[in-house]
Motif scaffolding. Sequence first.
Motif, PDB file in Angstrom:
ATOM      1  N   GLN A  25      42.868  41.956 -24.447  1.00  0.00           N
ATOM      2  CA  GLN A  25      43.367  40.591 -24.630  1.00  0.00           C
ATOM      3  C   GLN A  25      44.822  40.607 -25.084  1.00  0.00           C
ATOM      4  O   GLN A  25      45.246  41.476 -25.843  1.00  0.00           O
TER       5      GLN A  25
ATOM      6  N   SER B 202      45.636  32.036 -29.833  1.00  0.00           N
ATOM      7  CA  SER B 202      44.494  31.558 -29.047  1.00  0.00           C
ATOM      8  C   SER B 202      43.361  32.577 -29.017  1.00  0.00           C
ATOM      9  O   SER B 202      42.670  32.716 -28.007  1.00  0.00           O
TER      10      SER B 202
ATOM     11  N   THR C 140      40.917  31.474 -37.349  1.00  0.00           N
ATOM     12  CA  THR C 140      41.003  30.022 -37.153  1.00  0.00           C
ATOM     13  C   THR C 140      42.344  29.490 -37.649  1.00  0.00           C
ATOM     14  O   THR C 140      42.993  28.672 -36.988  1.00  0.00           O
TER      15      THR C 140
ATOM     16  N   ASN D 227      45.269  30.596 -35.377  1.00  0.00           N
ATOM     17  CA  ASN D 227      45.291  29.777 -34.164  1.00  0.00           C
ATOM     18  C   ASN D 227      45.883  28.394 -34.438  1.00  0.00           C
ATOM     19  O   ASN D 227      46.702  27.887 -33.669  1.00  0.00           O
TER      20      ASN D 227
ATOM     21  N   ASN E 117      39.846  33.990 -29.311  1.00  0.00           N
ATOM     22  CA  ASN E 117      38.457  33.526 -29.347  1.00  0.00           C
ATOM     23  C   ASN E 117      37.702  34.430 -30.320  1.00  0.00           C
ATOM     24  O   ASN E 117      37.600  35.639 -30.108  1.00  0.00           O
ATOM     25  N   LYS E 118      37.180  33.852 -31.383  1.00  0.00           N
ATOM     26  CA  LYS E 118      36.511  34.662 -32.411  1.00  0.00           C
ATOM     27  C   LYS E 118      35.323  35.433 -31.850  1.00  0.00           C
ATOM     28  O   LYS E 118      34.962  36.493 -32.377  1.00  0.00           O
ATOM     29  N   ASP E 119      34.729  34.929 -30.777  1.00  0.00           N
ATOM     30  CA  ASP E 119      33.578  35.608 -30.174  1.00  0.00           C
ATOM     31  C   ASP E 119      33.956  36.907 -29.472  1.00  0.00           C
ATOM     32  O   ASP E 119      33.078  37.684 -29.085  1.00  0.00           O
ATOM     33  N   THR E 120      35.259  37.148 -29.304  1.00  0.00           N
ATOM     34  CA  THR E 120      35.690  38.394 -28.651  1.00  0.00           C
ATOM     35  C   THR E 120      35.869  39.532 -29.653  1.00  0.00           C
ATOM     36  O   THR E 120      36.303  40.630 -29.280  1.00  0.00           O
TER      37      THR E 120
ATOM     38  N   HIS F  98      47.831  37.910 -26.485  1.00  0.00           N
ATOM     39  CA  HIS F  98      48.037  36.581 -27.045  1.00  0.00           C
ATOM     40  C   HIS F  98      49.486  36.415 -27.490  1.00  0.00           C
ATOM     41  O   HIS F  98      49.949  37.131 -28.389  1.00  0.00           O
TER      42      HIS F  98
END
Length: 323
Positions: free
Chosen positions: A254, A220, A211, A214, A222-225, A256
């Motif tokens: 991913q 960017s 968090t 980011n 996504n913590k759910d990944t 970033h």
Amino acid sequence: MDNAAALRVGLTSTPKYLPVWYRYDKAGSVFNDRCLSDNTYYYFYRSEISTLSANIEEILQDVSEVPTLVDMGSGNSEKTRGFIDALLTKYKSVTYIPVDISKEFLAETSDQLFGIYGNKLCIKSIPGDYDVGIERLRDMPGVKVIMWLGGGFQNQKYQDQIRRLKLLSNVMTDRCRLIISLDITQNKEQIENAYLDPTGISADLYLNAITRLNREFGCSINKDTLNLEAEYIHNDNHKETSFVTLYGISKENQLHHIPGLGITLNLAKDDRLYFHEGKGVSCKYNVDQIRTLALCAGLYLENHWTDTNQHVAVCYFSTQKTK
């Protein structure tokens, strides 16, 4: 501390990692307090509190003159208050030096302590990392009781533990005392449940590093990944320690770009992003390992106190062996 440089190193290393300390901004400090109070699997907090409460008078019995109380990684200073209360039964006032990396959280805690103790507690806060705090101690004469409570000490790399203990030994006299709480648990299931509890409370703390990355540097993720995992690695070598590894496994490919760091983070599916430097975090010790650690830094383990479940050892170190 140059946060950007440290993050750049971690995210371009093999394996990739985010430093432990980066999770501890104000929000991370709040998440940490929630882990301590609400995670019923996290044995260390409760065991440390019970050990300190049962033995605080004996821990301080050799302190024969008013000391300066130094608190490394002070957090909310909850456990320190027992020391403050005990010293204020003997002395009219005590100087308290909390050291914490979160300047905002440190200021709030200092205000709360002033509201409780008023002018009986002279608070001289040091916002910064451990090295900043230790360096400032060089200019502080007199007797010091230096405390390193909670899990802060054992969350460092082993060589950093030795290095910082050496630095502390150089600012201590034979009248100073160093008190460190260490995890002596060896049960794999208990440890892994404590650091990645089935209820998911601890995940917010670890993922706060994402968090923050980011928010502060334009990443960017996504913590759910990320699928969080914790693994206990046992080691009986007296010159090393056991430890926990904490990491997130990428669920997908991913890429970033992180403009604030000037780098691109490439995580392939099943790649690991670690939430600590070095081999592991939250070291676990046996008594031989504690003695060896102290001797490597020019210190002596004078005494230690444990809880009934043998989870925590509150250790008392000095610069000269007296027993």
